[in-house]
Design a protein around this motif. Structure first.
Motif, mmCIF file in Angstrom:
data_model
loop_
_atom_site.group_PDB
_atom_site.id
_atom_site.type_symbol
_atom_site.label_atom_id
_atom_site.label_comp_id
_atom_site.label_asym_id
_atom_site.label_seq_id
_atom_site.Cartn_x
_atom_site.Cartn_y
_atom_site.Cartn_z
ATOM 1 N N GLN A 8 0.832 -1.202 0.000
ATOM 2 C CA GLN A 8 0.000 0.000 0.000
ATOM 3 C C GLN A 8 0.867 1.252 0.000
ATOM 4 O O GLN A 8 0.567 2.233 -0.699
ATOM 5 C CB GLN A 8 -0.916 0.006 1.223
ATOM 6 C CG GLN A 8 -1.865 1.194 1.284
ATOM 7 C CD GLN A 8 -2.868 1.201 0.150
ATOM 8 O OE1 GLN A 8 -3.638 0.263 0.001
ATOM 9 N NE2 GLN A 8 -2.852 2.246 -0.667
ATOM 10 N N LEU A 22 2.150 1.844 -3.444
ATOM 11 C CA LEU A 22 1.094 2.407 -4.288
ATOM 12 C C LEU A 22 0.891 3.888 -3.986
ATOM 13 O O LEU A 22 0.749 4.709 -4.896
ATOM 14 C CB LEU A 22 -0.226 1.660 -4.062
ATOM 15 C CG LEU A 22 -0.292 0.211 -4.536
ATOM 16 C CD1 LEU A 22 -1.623 -0.405 -4.133
ATOM 17 C CD2 LEU A 22 -0.097 0.114 -6.032
ATOM 18 N N ARG A 60 -0.630 5.588 -10.536
ATOM 19 C CA ARG A 60 -1.494 4.926 -9.555
ATOM 20 C C ARG A 60 -2.877 4.653 -10.146
ATOM 21 O O ARG A 60 -3.431 3.559 -9.996
ATOM 22 C CB ARG A 60 -1.612 5.772 -8.287
ATOM 23 C CG ARG A 60 -2.390 5.087 -7.164
ATOM 24 C CD ARG A 60 -2.279 5.815 -5.843
ATOM 25 N NE ARG A 60 -2.838 7.145 -5.883
ATOM 26 C CZ ARG A 60 -2.138 8.271 -5.834
ATOM 27 N NH1 ARG A 60 -0.836 8.247 -5.740
ATOM 28 N NH2 ARG A 60 -2.736 9.457 -5.870
ATOM 29 N N LEU A 75 -2.677 1.802 -12.624
ATOM 30 C CA LEU A 75 -2.536 0.513 -11.945
ATOM 31 C C LEU A 75 -3.859 0.088 -11.305
ATOM 32 O O LEU A 75 -4.218 -1.098 -11.318
ATOM 33 C CB LEU A 75 -1.428 0.597 -10.890
ATOM 34 C CG LEU A 75 -0.855 -0.739 -10.411
ATOM 35 C CD1 LEU A 75 -0.206 -1.501 -11.563
ATOM 36 C CD2 LEU A 75 0.153 -0.527 -9.289
ATOM 37 N N GLN A 76 -4.592 1.049 -10.767
ATOM 38 C CA GLN A 76 -5.903 0.732 -10.200
ATOM 39 C C GLN A 76 -6.848 0.183 -11.274
ATOM 40 O O GLN A 76 -7.537 -0.818 -11.056
ATOM 41 C CB GLN A 76 -6.518 1.986 -9.556
ATOM 42 C CG GLN A 76 -5.851 2.391 -8.259
ATOM 43 C CD GLN A 76 -6.348 3.732 -7.759
ATOM 44 O OE1 GLN A 76 -6.587 4.664 -8.539
ATOM 45 N NE2 GLN A 76 -6.512 3.855 -6.444
ATOM 46 N N SER A 113 -5.971 -3.275 -12.202
ATOM 47 C CA SER A 113 -6.382 -4.283 -11.218
ATOM 48 C C SER A 113 -7.825 -4.716 -11.430
ATOM 49 O O SER A 113 -8.209 -5.823 -11.055
ATOM 50 C CB SER A 113 -6.186 -3.758 -9.793
ATOM 51 O OG SER A 113 -7.168 -2.785 -9.450
ATOM 52 N N PHE A 159 0.408 -8.674 -13.148
ATOM 53 C CA PHE A 159 0.866 -8.147 -11.866
ATOM 54 C C PHE A 159 1.954 -9.059 -11.315
ATOM 55 O O PHE A 159 1.875 -10.287 -11.450
ATOM 56 C CB PHE A 159 -0.291 -8.075 -10.863
ATOM 57 C CG PHE A 159 -1.096 -6.816 -10.942
ATOM 58 C CD1 PHE A 159 -0.820 -5.738 -10.116
ATOM 59 C CD2 PHE A 159 -2.143 -6.700 -11.858
ATOM 60 C CE1 PHE A 159 -1.568 -4.569 -10.185
ATOM 61 C CE2 PHE A 159 -2.898 -5.539 -11.935
ATOM 62 C CZ PHE A 159 -2.605 -4.466 -11.095
ATOM 63 N N ARG A 207 -1.978 -7.262 -6.798
ATOM 64 C CA ARG A 207 -3.202 -6.954 -7.535
ATOM 65 C C ARG A 207 -4.360 -6.743 -6.560
ATOM 66 O O ARG A 207 -5.142 -5.811 -6.694
ATOM 67 C CB ARG A 207 -3.519 -8.073 -8.525
ATOM 68 C CG ARG A 207 -4.755 -7.795 -9.382
ATOM 69 C CD ARG A 207 -6.001 -8.430 -8.782
ATOM 70 N NE ARG A 207 -7.217 -7.964 -9.447
ATOM 71 C CZ ARG A 207 -8.428 -8.326 -9.087
ATOM 72 N NH1 ARG A 207 -8.610 -9.141 -8.057
ATOM 73 N NH2 ARG A 207 -9.482 -7.861 -9.711
ATOM 74 N N THR A 245 -4.063 -3.439 -4.686
ATOM 75 C CA THR A 245 -4.377 -2.340 -5.612
ATOM 76 C C THR A 245 -5.879 -2.257 -5.847
ATOM 77 O O THR A 245 -6.467 -1.169 -5.818
ATOM 78 C CB THR A 245 -3.649 -2.544 -6.953
ATOM 79 O OG1 THR A 245 -2.250 -2.722 -6.721
ATOM 80 C CG2 THR A 245 -3.849 -1.337 -7.859
ATOM 81 N N TYR A 246 -6.508 -3.408 -6.046
ATOM 82 C CA TYR A 246 -7.949 -3.432 -6.320
ATOM 83 C C TYR A 246 -8.746 -2.859 -5.150
ATOM 84 O O TYR A 246 -9.754 -2.177 -5.343
ATOM 85 C CB TYR A 246 -8.398 -4.862 -6.618
ATOM 86 C CG TYR A 246 -9.869 -4.981 -6.946
ATOM 87 C CD1 TYR A 246 -10.349 -4.569 -8.187
ATOM 88 C CD2 TYR A 246 -10.777 -5.485 -6.014
ATOM 89 C CE1 TYR A 246 -11.703 -4.662 -8.493
ATOM 90 C CE2 TYR A 246 -12.129 -5.575 -6.314
ATOM 91 C CZ TYR A 246 -12.587 -5.168 -7.552
ATOM 92 O OH TYR A 246 -13.923 -5.247 -7.850
ATOM 93 N N THR A 272 -8.084 -0.428 -3.447
ATOM 94 C CA THR A 272 -8.045 1.042 -3.454
ATOM 95 C C THR A 272 -9.011 1.635 -4.480
ATOM 96 O O THR A 272 -9.161 2.851 -4.535
ATOM 97 C CB THR A 272 -6.617 1.560 -3.743
ATOM 98 O OG1 THR A 272 -6.251 1.228 -5.092
ATOM 99 C CG2 THR A 272 -5.604 0.976 -2.773
#
Length: 200
Positions: free
Chosen positions: A86, A89, A97, A100-101, A104, A155, A161, A164-165, A167
């Motif tokens: 976290q 990220l 960011r 990447l979100q 995910s 990932f 992953r 990230t997901y 978030t």
């Protein structure tokens, strides 16, 4: 074994300070993935400096790395692997960011065109972000893609992953999954059934 792995990861540092080695080994508590991610976080935070190329990018190899020991004082080391991921990220530039979100949402396996669709960007505008994320070793590019005309990425780790997901705002998830489903329908054709698990 932990100290040996630290020395291997930091082999370009002329002399690894004992304080840094001890910090990394004790924080990792025997988890090599945590140890590797902590080293990367320290690089991203400037505690460990790698030479930059002309574009300001961080090359994986080249030159001698330097440890800024003064930055070790008061350094906040995340207590768990999830917290460490976290923190990595949170340290990303906002465009990376966000990319990447969205990646995910596609799944651990993803395609640049699908992520561009979720971001409503042209591929030319997304590629620099994906390449920067790849250089940070958060995702890896695969040699072959399942979909013609796309670049396929994965990932580095399923936990990365998942973190990230988590978030991604809950209120946005249903819409984003729907868009991924439509992208798959448009690109997978008769093979759609192979990819349904990605958007479950």
């Amino acid at each position: 074994a932990g100290a040996a792995l630290v020395d291997q990861l930091l082999q370009r540092v002329d002399e690894v300070p004992e304080s840094l080695r001890d910090l990394i080994v004790e924080s990792a508590d025997g988890n090599p993935f945590y140890l590797e991610e902590l080293v990367k976080m320290l690089i991203e935070q400037g505690v460990i400096e790698r030479p930059r190329d002309e574009d300001g990018d961080l090359p994986h190899t080249a030159g001698t790395w330097r440890v800024r020991t003064e930055k070790l004082m008061g350094l906040n080391v995340p207590p768990t692997l999830t917290a460490l991921l976290q923190a990595r990220l949170d340290g990303l530039p906002r465009p990376e960011r966000k990319a990447l979100q969205r990646a995910s949402v596609v799944g651990r396996l993803l395609w640049d065109d699908a992520v561009a669709d979720l971001l409503q960007l042209d591929l030319d505008n997304l590629t620099p972000e994906l390449e920067s994320i790849r250089r940070r070793e958060l995702i890896f590019r695969r040699e072959h893609s399942s979909f013609a005309g796309t670049c396929e990425y994965i990932f580095k780790h399923a936990l990365l992953r998942d973190v990230t997901y988590e978030t991604v705002l809950l209120k946005n998830r249903a819409e984003l999954h729907g868009r991924v489903a439509r992208w798959l329908e448009a690109n997978a054709g008769e093979r759609l059934g192979e990819y349904l698990g990605l958007i479950a």
